[in-house]
Design a protein around this motif. Sequence first.
Motif, PDB file in Angstrom:
ATOM      1  N   ARG A   1       0.844  -1.206   0.000  1.00 38.11           N
ATOM      2  CA  ARG A   1       0.000   0.000   0.000  1.00 38.11           C
ATOM      3  C   ARG A   1       0.881   1.258   0.000  1.00 38.11           C
ATOM      4  O   ARG A   1       0.620   2.202  -0.754  1.00 38.11           O
ATOM      5  CB  ARG A   1      -0.927  -0.016   1.221  1.00 38.11           C
ATOM      6  N   LYS A   2       1.917   1.258   0.830  1.00 40.49           N
ATOM      7  CA  LYS A   2       2.839   2.401   0.861  1.00 40.49           C
ATOM      8  C   LYS A   2       3.505   2.596  -0.497  1.00 40.49           C
ATOM      9  O   LYS A   2       3.662   3.726  -0.972  1.00 40.49           O
ATOM     10  CB  LYS A   2       3.901   2.201   1.942  1.00 40.49           C
ATOM     11  N   ALA A   3       3.883   1.484  -1.139  1.00 38.13           N
ATOM     12  CA  ALA A   3       4.519   1.571  -2.457  1.00 38.13           C
ATOM     13  C   ALA A   3       3.531   2.065  -3.506  1.00 38.13           C
ATOM     14  O   ALA A   3       3.897   2.838  -4.399  1.00 38.13           O
ATOM     15  CB  ALA A   3       5.085   0.214  -2.865  1.00 38.13           C
ATOM     16  N   THR A   4       2.279   1.646  -3.404  1.00 35.65           N
ATOM     17  CA  THR A   4       1.257   2.093  -4.351  1.00 35.65           C
ATOM     18  C   THR A   4       1.039   3.603  -4.207  1.00 35.65           C
ATOM     19  O   THR A   4       0.940   4.320  -5.211  1.00 35.65           O
ATOM     20  CB  THR A   4      -0.065   1.320  -4.134  1.00 35.65           C
ATOM     21  N   ILE A   5       0.985   4.080  -2.993  1.00 31.12           N
ATOM     22  CA  ILE A   5       0.851   5.526  -2.748  1.00 31.12           C
ATOM     23  C   ILE A   5       2.060   6.264  -3.312  1.00 31.12           C
ATOM     24  O   ILE A   5       1.921   7.267  -4.023  1.00 31.12           O
ATOM     25  CB  ILE A   5       0.658   5.824  -1.242  1.00 31.12           C
ATOM     26  N   LYS A   6       3.246   5.741  -3.014  1.00 32.77           N
ATOM     27  CA  LYS A   6       4.481   6.359  -3.502  1.00 32.77           C
ATOM     28  C   LYS A   6       4.490   6.387  -5.033  1.00 32.77           C
ATOM     29  O   LYS A   6       4.813   7.412  -5.646  1.00 32.77           O
ATOM     30  CB  LYS A   6       5.696   5.588  -2.987  1.00 32.77           C
ATOM     31  N   ASN A   7       4.103   5.279  -5.652  1.00 30.53           N
ATOM     32  CA  ASN A   7       4.105   5.214  -7.112  1.00 30.53           C
ATOM     33  C   ASN A   7       3.086   6.166  -7.728  1.00 30.53           C
ATOM     34  O   ASN A   7       3.341   6.759  -8.776  1.00 30.53           O
ATOM     35  CB  ASN A   7       3.859   3.780  -7.589  1.00 30.53           C
ATOM     36  N   SER A   8       1.940   6.324  -7.080  1.00 35.42           N
ATOM     37  CA  SER A   8       0.948   7.259  -7.626  1.00 35.42           C
ATOM     38  C   SER A   8       1.475   8.694  -7.541  1.00 35.42           C
ATOM     39  O   SER A   8       1.256   9.501  -8.451  1.00 35.42           O
ATOM     40  CB  SER A   8      -0.407   7.113  -6.922  1.00 35.42           C
ATOM     41  N   LEU A   9       2.184   9.005  -6.475  1.00 34.66           N
ATOM     42  CA  LEU A   9       2.800  10.334  -6.346  1.00 34.66           C
ATOM     43  C   LEU A   9       3.903  10.531  -7.390  1.00 34.66           C
ATOM     44  O   LEU A   9       4.043  11.623  -7.954  1.00 34.66           O
ATOM     45  CB  LEU A   9       3.356  10.524  -4.932  1.00 34.66           C
TER      46      LEU A   9
ATOM     47  N   ARG B   1      -4.356  11.885  -8.224  1.00 34.79           N
ATOM     48  CA  ARG B   1      -4.310  10.444  -7.971  1.00 34.79           C
ATOM     49  C   ARG B   1      -5.415  10.081  -7.002  1.00 34.79           C
ATOM     50  O   ARG B   1      -5.877  10.917  -6.222  1.00 34.79           O
ATOM     51  CB  ARG B   1      -2.961  10.042  -7.397  1.00 34.79           C
ATOM     52  N   GLU B   2      -5.829   8.838  -7.081  1.00 28.42           N
ATOM     53  CA  GLU B   2      -6.838   8.326  -6.156  1.00 28.42           C
ATOM     54  C   GLU B   2      -6.471   6.878  -5.836  1.00 28.42           C
ATOM     55  O   GLU B   2      -6.326   6.052  -6.742  1.00 28.42           O
ATOM     56  CB  GLU B   2      -8.219   8.388  -6.804  1.00 28.42           C
ATOM     57  N   LEU B   3      -6.294   6.594  -4.567  1.00 28.39           N
ATOM     58  CA  LEU B   3      -5.984   5.235  -4.143  1.00 28.39           C
ATOM     59  C   LEU B   3      -7.283   4.436  -4.111  1.00 28.39           C
ATOM     60  O   LEU B   3      -8.212   4.783  -3.389  1.00 28.39           O
ATOM     61  CB  LEU B   3      -5.330   5.263  -2.748  1.00 28.39           C
ATOM     62  N   LEU B   4      -7.353   3.380  -4.928  1.00 27.00           N
ATOM     63  CA  LEU B   4      -8.561   2.560  -4.999  1.00 27.00           C
ATOM     64  C   LEU B   4      -8.518   1.433  -3.967  1.00 27.00           C
ATOM     65  O   LEU B   4      -9.526   1.096  -3.362  1.00 27.00           O
ATOM     66  CB  LEU B   4      -8.745   1.981  -6.399  1.00 27.00           C
ATOM     67  N   ASP B   5      -7.351   0.849  -3.808  1.00 22.04           N
ATOM     68  CA  ASP B   5      -7.109  -0.158  -2.767  1.00 22.04           C
ATOM     69  C   ASP B   5      -5.597  -0.257  -2.588  1.00 22.04           C
ATOM     70  O   ASP B   5      -4.857   0.513  -3.194  1.00 22.04           O
ATOM     71  CB  ASP B   5      -7.759  -1.516  -3.120  1.00 22.04           C
ATOM     72  N   SER B   6      -5.146  -1.180  -1.800  1.00 23.41           N
ATOM     73  CA  SER B   6      -3.710  -1.271  -1.497  1.00 23.41           C
ATOM     74  C   SER B   6      -2.854  -1.545  -2.723  1.00 23.41           C
ATOM     75  O   SER B   6      -1.658  -1.269  -2.721  1.00 23.41           O
ATOM     76  CB  SER B   6      -3.467  -2.374  -0.469  1.00 23.41           C
ATOM     77  N   PHE B   7      -3.469  -2.088  -3.759  1.00 21.10           N
ATOM     78  CA  PHE B   7      -2.710  -2.512  -4.937  1.00 21.10           C
ATOM     79  C   PHE B   7      -2.976  -1.668  -6.180  1.00 21.10           C
ATOM     80  O   PHE B   7      -2.327  -1.841  -7.198  1.00 21.10           O
ATOM     81  CB  PHE B   7      -3.045  -3.982  -5.254  1.00 21.10           C
ATOM     82  N   THR B   8      -3.936  -0.745  -6.100  1.00 22.80           N
ATOM     83  CA  THR B   8      -4.380  -0.022  -7.288  1.00 22.80           C
ATOM     84  C   THR B   8      -4.607   1.464  -6.993  1.00 22.80           C
ATOM     85  O   THR B   8      -5.213   1.808  -5.988  1.00 22.80           O
ATOM     86  CB  THR B   8      -5.729  -0.600  -7.804  1.00 22.80           C
ATOM     87  N   ALA B   9      -4.127   2.287  -7.917  1.00 24.68           N
ATOM     88  CA  ALA B   9      -4.380   3.726  -7.839  1.00 24.68           C
ATOM     89  C   ALA B   9      -4.715   4.229  -9.242  1.00 24.68           C
ATOM     90  O   ALA B   9      -4.224   3.699 -10.234  1.00 24.68           O
ATOM     91  CB  ALA B   9      -3.166   4.465  -7.299  1.00 24.68           C
ATOM     92  N   LYS B  10      -5.590   5.224  -9.305  1.00 30.12           N
ATOM     93  CA  LYS B  10      -5.878   5.910 -10.564  1.00 30.12           C
ATOM     94  C   LYS B  10      -5.038   7.179 -10.584  1.00 30.12           C
ATOM     95  O   LYS B  10      -4.956   7.880  -9.580  1.00 30.12           O
ATOM     96  CB  LYS B  10      -7.358   6.306 -10.644  1.00 30.12           C
ATOM     97  N   VAL B  11      -4.441   7.451 -11.738  1.00 26.33           N
ATOM     98  CA  VAL B  11      -3.635   8.661 -11.901  1.00 26.33           C
ATOM     99  C   VAL B  11      -4.009   9.292 -13.232  1.00 26.33           C
ATOM    100  O   VAL B  11      -4.133   8.604 -14.238  1.00 26.33           O
ATOM    101  CB  VAL B  11      -2.123   8.338 -11.888  1.00 26.33           C
ATOM    102  N   GLY B  12      -4.208  10.588 -13.225  1.00 28.38           N
ATOM    103  CA  GLY B  12      -4.523  11.302 -14.460  1.00 28.38           C
ATOM    104  C   GLY B  12      -5.388  12.498 -14.156  1.00 28.38           C
ATOM    105  O   GLY B  12      -5.329  13.050 -13.060  1.00 28.38           O
ATOM    106  N   VAL B  13      -6.201  12.881 -15.116  1.00 28.35           N
ATOM    107  CA  VAL B  13      -7.125  13.996 -14.925  1.00 28.35           C
ATOM    108  C   VAL B  13      -8.435  13.371 -14.453  1.00 28.35           C
ATOM    109  O   VAL B  13      -9.206  12.844 -15.247  1.00 28.35           O
ATOM    110  CB  VAL B  13      -7.320  14.811 -16.214  1.00 28.35           C
ATOM    111  N   LEU B  14      -8.663  13.400 -13.155  1.00 28.77           N
ATOM    112  CA  LEU B  14      -9.797  12.708 -12.548  1.00 28.77           C
ATOM    113  C   LEU B  14     -11.017  13.608 -12.394  1.00 28.77           C
ATOM    114  O   LEU B  14     -12.124  13.119 -12.230  1.00 28.77           O
ATOM    115  CB  LEU B  14      -9.385  12.147 -11.178  1.00 28.77           C
TER     116      LEU B  14
END
Length: 167
Positions: free
Chosen positions: A8-16, A60-73
């Motif tokens: 989850r921390k990595a997913t947040i980091k990657n979305s950033l 960005r939007e964290l959907l769950d621990s493994f998935t994030a949406k990134v873009g123009v939301l």
Amino acid sequence: KELEKFVRKATIKNSLVMVARIRQGMRGRKLAKNMKVTTLIKGNKSPTIDEGQLHNAIARELLDSFTAKVGVLDGQFAKIAEVIHEGATLKITPKMRAAIFGQLREKGKLNKLDPNHKSDGFMRIKPRPFLSTVFESPVVRKELNKNWQDAVEAALLAASNGKALKK
């Protein structure tokens, strides 16, 4: 459960990371020039992609621990972003034409248009891909994969009570 916490921390980091890379790409790109009428209305030659509103709409939007949406939301800017990213051909309606001429008249730039210019009734917006170039970048993918790999390794280390695992 422990693994999920680290991922989850990595997913947040990657979305950033993705938001930062997209914004960097928007700032530092050579982009197709604006049409003359667009330049006259805006008052500068800078493509819309550089402006704060679209730039700040990258989120960005964290959907769950493994998935994030990134873009123009934001729905308000999503369509604008799609047109800028993909390009478009728009039929100029009489209402659009009136709005364009109204803007030019208001800014005192109506006389700057070429009176001999023949229009086919369409506006062509050149594509300015600012999302796909980041999503498809091997360098960015490598960085994201490393973050997830580090998260899995940290979870395994934590699960072993800090003792290095034998390979």
